[in-house]
Write a protein that holds these residues in place. Structure first.
Motif, PDB file in Angstrom:
ATOM      1  N   SER A 233      66.676  60.336  10.289  1.00 55.70           N
ATOM      2  CA  SER A 233      65.558  60.692   9.415  1.00 55.70           C
ATOM      3  C   SER A 233      64.369  61.205  10.226  1.00 55.70           C
ATOM      4  O   SER A 233      63.550  61.987   9.730  1.00 55.70           O
ATOM      5  N   PHE A 234      64.260  60.762  11.490  1.00 56.92           N
ATOM      6  CA  PHE A 234      63.187  61.222  12.365  1.00 56.92           C
ATOM      7  C   PHE A 234      63.630  62.380  13.265  1.00 56.92           C
ATOM      8  O   PHE A 234      62.790  63.140  13.742  1.00 56.92           O
ATOM      9  N   LEU A 235      64.930  62.509  13.495  1.00 53.02           N
ATOM     10  CA  LEU A 235      65.411  63.550  14.403  1.00 53.02           C
ATOM     11  C   LEU A 235      65.673  64.875  13.710  1.00 53.02           C
ATOM     12  O   LEU A 235      65.464  65.948  14.298  1.00 53.02           O
ATOM     13  N   LEU A 236      66.136  64.841  12.479  1.00 50.62           N
ATOM     14  CA  LEU A 236      66.483  66.081  11.783  1.00 50.62           C
ATOM     15  C   LEU A 236      65.234  66.781  11.257  1.00 50.62           C
ATOM     16  O   LEU A 236      64.360  66.160  10.670  1.00 50.62           O
ATOM     17  N   GLU A 237      65.191  68.085  11.470  1.00 55.60           N
ATOM     18  CA  GLU A 237      64.150  68.905  10.854  1.00 55.60           C
ATOM     19  C   GLU A 237      64.572  69.223   9.418  1.00 55.60           C
ATOM     20  O   GLU A 237      65.765  69.204   9.098  1.00 55.60           O
ATOM     21  N   PRO A 238      63.614  69.528   8.539  1.00 52.93           N
ATOM     22  CA  PRO A 238      63.985  69.918   7.166  1.00 52.93           C
ATOM     23  C   PRO A 238      64.957  71.093   7.167  1.00 52.93           C
ATOM     24  O   PRO A 238      64.762  72.072   7.887  1.00 52.93           O
ATOM     25  N   GLY A 239      66.031  70.953   6.369  1.00 54.40           N
ATOM     26  CA  GLY A 239      67.048  71.996   6.302  1.00 54.40           C
ATOM     27  C   GLY A 239      68.192  71.808   7.278  1.00 54.40           C
ATOM     28  O   GLY A 239      69.149  72.595   7.264  1.00 54.40           O
ATOM     29  N   GLU A 240      68.147  70.770   8.107  1.00 52.78           N
ATOM     30  CA  GLU A 240      69.215  70.544   9.080  1.00 52.78           C
ATOM     31  C   GLU A 240      70.203  69.499   8.575  1.00 52.78           C
ATOM     32  O   GLU A 240      69.844  68.591   7.819  1.00 52.78           O
ATOM     33  N   TYR A 241      71.438  69.629   9.042  1.00 48.01           N
ATOM     34  CA  TYR A 241      72.469  68.636   8.744  1.00 48.01           C
ATOM     35  C   TYR A 241      73.387  68.503   9.960  1.00 48.01           C
ATOM     36  O   TYR A 241      73.416  69.378  10.835  1.00 48.01           O
ATOM     37  N   THR A 242      74.103  67.398  10.013  1.00 41.97           N
ATOM     38  CA  THR A 242      75.043  67.176  11.116  1.00 41.97           C
ATOM     39  C   THR A 242      76.430  67.642  10.701  1.00 41.97           C
ATOM     40  O   THR A 242      76.785  67.615   9.520  1.00 41.97           O
ATOM     41  N   ILE A 243      77.204  68.059  11.674  1.00 43.48           N
ATOM     42  CA  ILE A 243      78.572  68.477  11.359  1.00 43.48           C
ATOM     43  C   ILE A 243      79.367  67.264  10.885  1.00 43.48           C
ATOM     44  O   ILE A 243      79.036  66.121  11.202  1.00 43.48           O
ATOM     45  N   PRO A 244      80.402  67.486  10.077  1.00 43.31           N
ATOM     46  CA  PRO A 244      81.177  66.349   9.563  1.00 43.31           C
ATOM     47  C   PRO A 244      81.743  65.469  10.672  1.00 43.31           C
ATOM     48  O   PRO A 244      82.264  65.973  11.678  1.00 43.31           O
ATOM     49  N   SER A 245      81.612  64.160  10.487  1.00 42.93           N
ATOM     50  CA  SER A 245      82.153  63.164  11.418  1.00 42.93           C
ATOM     51  C   SER A 245      83.077  62.228  10.660  1.00 42.93           C
ATOM     52  O   SER A 245      82.881  61.969   9.472  1.00 42.93           O
ATOM     53  N   ALA A 246      84.067  61.705  11.354  1.00 43.14           N
ATOM     54  CA  ALA A 246      84.998  60.762  10.733  1.00 43.14           C
ATOM     55  C   ALA A 246      84.281  59.462  10.402  1.00 43.14           C
ATOM     56  O   ALA A 246      83.451  58.976  11.176  1.00 43.14           O
ATOM     57  N   LEU A 247      84.565  58.906   9.231  1.00 38.96           N
ATOM     58  CA  LEU A 247      83.971  57.642   8.809  1.00 38.96           C
ATOM     59  C   LEU A 247      84.324  56.539   9.803  1.00 38.96           C
ATOM     60  O   LEU A 247      85.461  56.432  10.253  1.00 38.96           O
ATOM     61  N   GLN A 248      83.323  55.719  10.142  1.00 39.13           N
ATOM     62  CA  GLN A 248      83.548  54.594  11.042  1.00 39.13           C
ATOM     63  C   GLN A 248      84.554  53.623  10.426  1.00 39.13           C
ATOM     64  O   GLN A 248      84.350  53.125   9.322  1.00 39.13           O
ATOM     65  N   GLN A 249      85.624  53.340  11.140  1.00 39.54           N
ATOM     66  CA  GLN A 249      86.677  52.473  10.629  1.00 39.54           C
ATOM     67  C   GLN A 249      86.409  51.012  10.988  1.00 39.54           C
ATOM     68  O   GLN A 249      85.756  50.720  11.999  1.00 39.54           O
ATOM     69  N   PRO A 250      86.893  50.071  10.179  1.00 42.11           N
ATOM     70  CA  PRO A 250      86.663  48.644  10.448  1.00 42.11           C
ATOM     71  C   PRO A 250      87.535  48.157  11.605  1.00 42.11           C
ATOM     72  O   PRO A 250      88.505  48.830  11.993  1.00 42.11           O
TER      73      PRO A 250
END
Length: 383
Positions: A233-250
């Motif tokens: 929330s503090f690192l991303l600039e407005p309009g930015e998104y991260t590339i898809p990542s695999a869901l953290q598994q248990p």
């Protein structure tokens, strides 16, 4: 404004309030240190994301027509009465801001509800919570919109279903338990539909408000004291998104206990459970901050959506369109659905009073017995 809102400390001992205020000063110093750490290392962490190729801008994706959207949320409550429990679970679906080209037909009802009286049981809430989320999934799977927003994580239904199924044998005498088991097959099929998102004209997005997962933080070596959503929330600039990542598994593999459902067709349900577990292993996560007034939104979705450029563009465009109001910190239809279901526990005492009056009109004995037996002591709820 209510009196309790105007005087938040009115019922507390003054000495306790004084001690809490003193301790708040120390908490403020600890939070200040965390904010300072993020501020001083922000550029360093952003550069790390860029070098890893994990940052993208929504302006880079292809433009698509504004998609139709809806949000689904649920709530449950247990009103503890003297002689029994009054239980209720409900799910509601609410349409988002309508694009100019809206053409889909959305039949009613757009809600599901369960109301019943039960004997006192400690685990009633466990069954009721699973029933609530099952009702949500059924509504979500039937919605005709291009994007269906779900409150919470895509892993939450599995956890709730497992807890309820493990407890079901001990409280099979509850009508809520029987109702849940009878509908479990339909609910699991809806869950699989949501997880798979195989239809090219429809996708389901989970938007959890709270999360402790660190898919990106672990890869980037960020401090364990920060979860991904809080830090991004503090690192991303407005309009930015991260590339898809695999869901953290248990730590242990996903598992769904279908043994209590054996009488309802174990082979079919067991196959659906296996497919659900497999689909959970394919879930992808992105973080997206469409506007400066919003925190980073965690979006969980099927791999079929995340790895398809056109479908991902639809997701980003839909989320951005539904988050245009600065006062709303999540997609608009989810905000509306959440506002609606939060009123359910507050309404339970009124339903109880109406029920008491109906009974008293025909009761042949002393009406004092009615009001004593139906006196509410506390309400346990969840949304």
């Amino acid at each position: 404004m209510t009196e309790s809102a105007e005087r938040p400390f009115g019922e507390l001992p003054s000495a306790l309030v004084d001690e809490m205020l003193k301790r708040t000063e120390n908490l403020g110093q600890k939070l200040l240190y965390d904010f300072e750490q993020v501020r001083t290392r922000r550029n360093e962490w952003r550069e790390g994301l860029k070098r890893a190729g994990m940052l993208r801008r929504d302006a880079e994706v292809s433009y698509v027509p504004i998609p139709t959207t809806c949000g689904v949320d649920g709530s449950y409550a247990v009103e503890r009465l003297l002689t029994s429990d009054l239980v209720v679970a409900a799910a509601v679906a609410v349409e988002g801001l309508t694009p100019p080209s809206e053409a889909c037909h959305w039949p009613e009802p757009r809600h599901q509800v369960w109301v019943e009286t039960e004997a006192h049981e400690a685990e009633t809430s466990t069954i009721l919570r699973a029933l609530m989320i099952g009702l949500e999934l059924e509504l979500a799977s039937r919605a005709p919109h291009e994007i269906v927003f779900l409150d919470g994580s895509l892993t939450t239904p599995l956890i709730y279903f497992n807890q309820a199924l493990n407890k079901s044998r001990d409280i099979i005498h509850l009508q809520t338990t029987t109702y849940f088991l009878e509908r479990a097959s339909s609910m699991l099929e809806a869950y699989l539909t949501v997880l798979s998102s195989n239809r090219s004209d429809r996708c389901w997005l989970a938007v959890p408000k709270y999360t402790t997962r660190r898919e990106i933080g672990r890869v980037m070596g960020w401090p364990d004291t920060h979860d991904d959503r809080g830090l991004l929330s503090f690192l991303l600039e407005p309009g930015e998104y991260t590339i898809p990542s695999a869901l953290q598994q248990p730590p242990e593999p996903w598992h769904l206990n279908t043994e209590p459902l054996a009488v309802f067709g174990s082979r079919t349900i067991a196959d659906i459970a296996d497919q659900i577990v497999s689909a959970l292993g394919e879930i992808q996560v992105i973080y997206y901050r469409p506007y400066p007034w919003l925190p980073a939104l965690r979006l969980e979705m099927s791999r079929a959506v995340a790895q398809n450029t056109a479908r991902l563009a639809t997701v980003l465009h839909g989320v951005r369109y539904q988050c245009g109001a600065p006062a709303v910190m999540e997609p608009f239809p989810l905000y509306l659905a959440d506002r609606m279901v939060k009123h359910l526990p507050k309404a339970i005492p009124t339903f109880r009073q109406v029920t008491s009056q109906h009974i008293a009109e025909t009761y042949q004995g002393n009406v004092d017995d009615i009001f004593l037996g139906l006196h509410g002591y506390r309400t346990e709820s969840g949304v």
